[in-house]
Design a protein around this motif. Structure first.
Motif, PDB file in Angstrom:
ATOM      1  N   PRO A  47       0.823  -1.213   0.000  1.00  0.00           N
ATOM      2  CA  PRO A  47       0.000   0.000   0.000  1.00  0.00           C
ATOM      3  C   PRO A  47       0.857   1.263   0.000  1.00  0.00           C
ATOM      4  CG  PRO A  47      -0.259  -1.163   2.077  1.00  0.00           C
ATOM      5  CD  PRO A  47       0.533  -2.046   1.165  1.00  0.00           C
ATOM      6  N   GLU A  58      -7.174  -3.569  -0.610  1.00  0.00           N
ATOM      7  CA  GLU A  58      -6.474  -4.659  -1.272  1.00  0.00           C
ATOM      8  C   GLU A  58      -7.483  -5.526  -2.026  1.00  0.00           C
ATOM      9  OE1 GLU A  58      -3.018  -7.934  -0.371  1.00  0.00           O
ATOM     10  OE2 GLU A  58      -4.455  -7.499   1.225  1.00  0.00           O
ATOM     11  N   TRP A  75      -3.237  -3.714  -4.364  1.00  0.00           N
ATOM     12  CA  TRP A  75      -3.773  -2.540  -3.685  1.00  0.00           C
ATOM     13  C   TRP A  75      -4.177  -1.480  -4.699  1.00  0.00           C
ATOM     14  CZ3 TRP A  75      -4.659  -2.139   1.500  1.00  0.00           C
ATOM     15  CH2 TRP A  75      -4.140  -3.151   2.307  1.00  0.00           C
TER      16      TRP A  75
END
Length: 128
Positions: free
Chosen positions: A25, A101, A106
């Motif tokens: 992320p 996700e 992501w």
């Protein structure tokens, strides 16, 4: 055996042993803000979650890249995100980016977000 354990511990100390879940992320949030900052809205659009992209197109009545460029989103580098299972939040000095996700990785679900109160954010793209 002891040398192997010591090597692993030393490697962890040097690299801070960040969670692999945090790395993805963080990379996506950084790629998104870099794309915005460098004037590449098409690359930024490729990182949006489908629902965020659809909402942007519907709201601006323009293709994703054109609509995103018109928003002039903040593009300060985000800090390391807070990750909760399949959700993440990366804050910068002037923006908050939300991520989710999906099965293929992501994606950005909200950008240009500012807190309205402790639990609700107003976002220029997508939302929370």
């Amino acid at each position: 055996m002891i040398r192997t354990i010591a090597a692993v511990l030393l490697t962890c100390a040097v690299t801070a042993c960040g969670s692999p879940a945090d790395a993805a992320p963080s990379a996506v949030a950084r790629q998104f803000t870099e794309a915005i900052g460098s004037g590449d809205p098409a690359a930024a659009c490729a990182l949006l979650a489908p629902r965020a992209k659809d909402a942007l197109v519907a709201t601006t009545a323009r293709p994703c890249a054109v609509g995103l460029a018109a928003l002039r989103l903040p593009h300060a580098p985000p800090a390391t995100p807070a990750v909760w299972s399949s959700e993440a939040q990366a804050k910068s000095a002037d923006d908050t980016v939300f991520l989710h996700e999906f099965s293929d990785g992501w994606r950005i679900t909200g950008a240009g977000c500012h807190p309205r109160n402790e639990q609700v954010y107003d976002c220029l793209v997508g939302g929370r």
